[in-house]
Scaffold this motif. Structure first.
Motif, PDB file in Angstrom:
ATOM      1  N   ARG A 110       0.788  -1.181   0.021  1.00  0.00           N
ATOM      2  CA  ARG A 110      -0.086   0.033   0.013  1.00  0.00           C
ATOM      3  C   ARG A 110       0.761   1.274  -0.179  1.00  0.00           C
ATOM      4  NH1 ARG A 110      -4.160   1.692  -1.992  1.00  0.00           N
ATOM      5  NH2 ARG A 110      -5.420  -0.175  -1.383  1.00  0.00           N
ATOM      6  N   GLU A 111       2.245   1.239   0.878  1.00  0.00           N
ATOM      7  CA  GLU A 111       2.762   2.316   0.995  1.00  0.00           C
ATOM      8  C   GLU A 111       3.470   2.551  -0.572  1.00  0.00           C
ATOM      9  OE1 GLU A 111       4.085   2.538   5.507  1.00  0.00           O
ATOM     10  OE2 GLU A 111       5.518   2.191   4.001  1.00  0.00           O
ATOM     11  N   CYS A 112       4.169   1.298  -1.231  1.00  0.00           N
ATOM     12  CA  CYS A 112       4.311   1.446  -2.605  1.00  0.00           C
ATOM     13  C   CYS A 112       3.615   2.321  -3.533  1.00  0.00           C
ATOM     14  CB  CYS A 112       4.853   0.099  -3.033  1.00  0.00           C
ATOM     15  SG  CYS A 112       5.988  -0.560  -2.375  1.00  0.00           S
ATOM     16  N   LEU A 113       2.223   1.919  -3.526  1.00  0.00           N
ATOM     17  CA  LEU A 113       1.499   2.565  -4.110  1.00  0.00           C
ATOM     18  C   LEU A 113       0.997   4.216  -3.880  1.00  0.00           C
ATOM     19  CD1 LEU A 113      -1.494  -0.061  -4.859  1.00  0.00           C
ATOM     20  CD2 LEU A 113       0.615   0.407  -6.207  1.00  0.00           C
ATOM     21  N   ASP A 114       0.652   4.400  -2.823  1.00  0.00           N
ATOM     22  CA  ASP A 114       0.260   5.787  -2.435  1.00  0.00           C
ATOM     23  C   ASP A 114       1.100   6.675  -1.828  1.00  0.00           C
ATOM     24  OD1 ASP A 114      -2.226   4.559  -2.948  1.00  0.00           O
ATOM     25  OD2 ASP A 114      -3.044   4.342  -0.992  1.00  0.00           O
ATOM     26  N   ASP A 130      -5.827  -8.821  -0.776  1.00  0.00           N
ATOM     27  CA  ASP A 130      -6.414  -7.556  -0.399  1.00  0.00           C
ATOM     28  C   ASP A 130      -7.020  -7.165  -1.813  1.00  0.00           C
ATOM     29  OD1 ASP A 130      -6.985  -4.716  -0.219  1.00  0.00           O
ATOM     30  OD2 ASP A 130      -5.791  -4.682   1.494  1.00  0.00           O
ATOM     31  N   GLU A 131      -8.424  -7.132  -1.780  1.00  0.00           N
ATOM     32  CA  GLU A 131      -9.340  -6.830  -3.052  1.00  0.00           C
ATOM     33  C   GLU A 131      -8.893  -5.355  -3.401  1.00  0.00           C
ATOM     34  OE1 GLU A 131     -10.702  -8.120  -5.660  1.00  0.00           O
ATOM     35  OE2 GLU A 131     -10.465 -10.105  -4.484  1.00  0.00           O
ATOM     36  N   ALA A 135      -7.296  -4.056  -6.869  1.00  0.00           N
ATOM     37  CA  ALA A 135      -8.151  -3.009  -7.723  1.00  0.00           C
ATOM     38  C   ALA A 135      -7.214  -1.853  -8.084  1.00  0.00           C
ATOM     39  CB  ALA A 135      -9.391  -2.474  -7.007  1.00  0.00           C
ATOM     40  N   ASP A 136      -6.474  -1.311  -7.103  1.00  0.00           N
ATOM     41  CA  ASP A 136      -5.691  -0.131  -7.274  1.00  0.00           C
ATOM     42  C   ASP A 136      -4.605  -0.672  -8.248  1.00  0.00           C
ATOM     43  OD1 ASP A 136      -7.483   1.305  -5.692  1.00  0.00           O
ATOM     44  OD2 ASP A 136      -6.116   1.374  -3.956  1.00  0.00           O
ATOM     45  N   ILE A 137      -3.919  -1.715  -7.863  1.00  0.00           N
ATOM     46  CA  ILE A 137      -2.830  -2.220  -8.875  1.00  0.00           C
ATOM     47  C   ILE A 137      -3.287  -2.097 -10.395  1.00  0.00           C
ATOM     48  CG2 ILE A 137      -1.401  -4.383  -9.560  1.00  0.00           C
ATOM     49  CD1 ILE A 137      -0.947  -4.588  -6.289  1.00  0.00           C
ATOM     50  N   LEU A 138      -4.383  -2.783 -10.568  1.00  0.00           N
ATOM     51  CA  LEU A 138      -4.956  -2.814 -11.812  1.00  0.00           C
ATOM     52  C   LEU A 138      -5.312  -1.451 -12.392  1.00  0.00           C
ATOM     53  CD1 LEU A 138      -6.210  -4.855 -13.915  1.00  0.00           C
ATOM     54  CD2 LEU A 138      -8.522  -4.854 -12.743  1.00  0.00           C
ATOM     55  N   HIS A 139      -5.863  -0.749 -11.490  1.00  0.00           N
ATOM     56  CA  HIS A 139      -6.375   0.619 -12.353  1.00  0.00           C
ATOM     57  C   HIS A 139      -5.125   1.546 -12.489  1.00  0.00           C
ATOM     58  CE1 HIS A 139      -8.790   4.322 -12.452  1.00  0.00           C
ATOM     59  NE2 HIS A 139      -7.888   4.832 -11.560  1.00  0.00           N
ATOM     60  N   ARG A 140      -4.114   1.258 -11.871  1.00  0.00           N
ATOM     61  CA  ARG A 140      -2.944   2.147 -12.127  1.00  0.00           C
ATOM     62  C   ARG A 140      -2.019   1.411 -13.171  1.00  0.00           C
ATOM     63  NH1 ARG A 140      -1.695   4.364  -6.049  1.00  0.00           N
ATOM     64  NH2 ARG A 140      -3.727   4.186  -5.428  1.00  0.00           N
ATOM     65  N   ILE A 171      -4.357  -8.223 -13.846  1.00  0.00           N
ATOM     66  CA  ILE A 171      -3.360  -7.338 -13.684  1.00  0.00           C
ATOM     67  C   ILE A 171      -2.080  -7.675 -14.312  1.00  0.00           C
ATOM     68  CG2 ILE A 171      -1.463  -7.512 -11.402  1.00  0.00           C
ATOM     69  CD1 ILE A 171      -4.155  -8.009  -9.802  1.00  0.00           C
ATOM     70  N   LYS A 172      -1.252  -6.566 -14.738  1.00  0.00           N
ATOM     71  CA  LYS A 172       0.177  -6.789 -15.501  1.00  0.00           C
ATOM     72  C   LYS A 172       1.062  -7.600 -14.624  1.00  0.00           C
ATOM     73  CE  LYS A 172      -1.775  -4.441 -18.848  1.00  0.00           C
ATOM     74  NZ  LYS A 172      -2.018  -5.156 -20.151  1.00  0.00           N
TER      75      LYS A 172
END
Ligand SMILES: [Zn+2]
Length: 246
Positions: A110-114, A130-131, A135-140, A171-172
């Motif tokens: 989560r810290e890596c992303l945000d 963690d859904e 979702a955030d990994i996919l979206h970004r 997901i990539k």
């Protein structure tokens, strides 16, 4: 390249110039192209990472990006937020190691992303728990570098099912070697293991390799396009149907 070298008293210039010479030689002799990611050791201090970032700037053209490595326990991405933000200002790409089944791994991802705003995450398999993270990994459009053979050493499984779930989610996810000298497997051996032990189809393997060029390789678009075209030609040259096993 990692700070493991300089922490043993080897001069930064000696390390990077030696690696650079080897890269040039590999290109000339074998046609192999490579780019460097400088790794900060997370069990050292943020000040040490900042010093190395400063040293790296003399060699800015030789380094594609920076990464956080080594022991994750008690060393979250947030410890290095300032260094990574400074690295970003210098135009470096950013990635961080979130190995499988580490303490607080979901917080770290989560810290890596945000907080850090990484361009990719190395490993990151536990995001599946963690859904919202998925979702955030996919979206970004963040790519994950998963290392099946390395995972087998850590969790006694190639984690092929988890890789397939990520693929199905869109997901990539990509397949990588981690440390081939240590795990005795380069990328091809990792892909073959997924085919032989995880029943991966040609279509799935092609998707994994395509994502590696599209999302993971830090290359200019025209060079990426060239690799993707070569991949297409290779696949077109194979006689199998899409869903046939390799
Ligand atoms: Zn690793």
């Amino acid at each position: 390249m990692a700070l493991a070298h300089t922490s043993r008293g080897i001069d930064f210039d000696t390390v990077i110039s030696g690696i650079y010479r080897a890269q040039c030689e590999a290109k000339k002799k074998f046609g192999l192209e490579s780019r460097l990611i400088m790794c900060f050791l997370r069990d050292l201090s943020a000040e040490s990472a900042a010093e190395h970032l400063q040293m790296s700037l003399h060699y800015r053209d030789w380094i594609a990006g920076v990464r956080l490595d080594s022991d994750e326990q008690g060393n979250p991405p947030s410890k290095f937020a300032k260094v990574f933000s400074d690295a970003r200002k210098q135009g470096y790409q950013l990635t961080m190691h979130c190995d499988v089944n580490q303490e607080n791994t979901l917080i770290h991802i989560r810290e890596c992303l945000d907080l850090i705003g990484v361009d990719r995450i190395d490993h990151g398999l536990n995001a599946l728990e963690d859904e919202q993270l998925c979702a955030d990994i996919l979206h970004r459009g963040i790519g994950l570098t998963i290392c099946p053979v390395s995972n087998r050493f850590v969790v006694q499984s190639l984690t092929s099912e988890e890789i397939r779930v990520m693929l199905d989610k869109g997901i990539k996810v990509t397949v990588n070697s981690d440390d081939p000298a240590y795990f005795r497997a380069y990328i091809n051996e990792n892909l073959m293991a997924l085919v032989e032990e995880g029943d991966f189809t040609q279509k799935e393997i092609v998707q994994l390799v395509t994502s590696a060029f599209e999302e993971i390789a830090w290359l200019p678009d025209d060079i990426k396009a060239g690799y993707l075209q070569r991949l297409d030609q290779y696949v077109a040259g194979s006689v199998m149907d899409e869903d046939e096993r390799l």
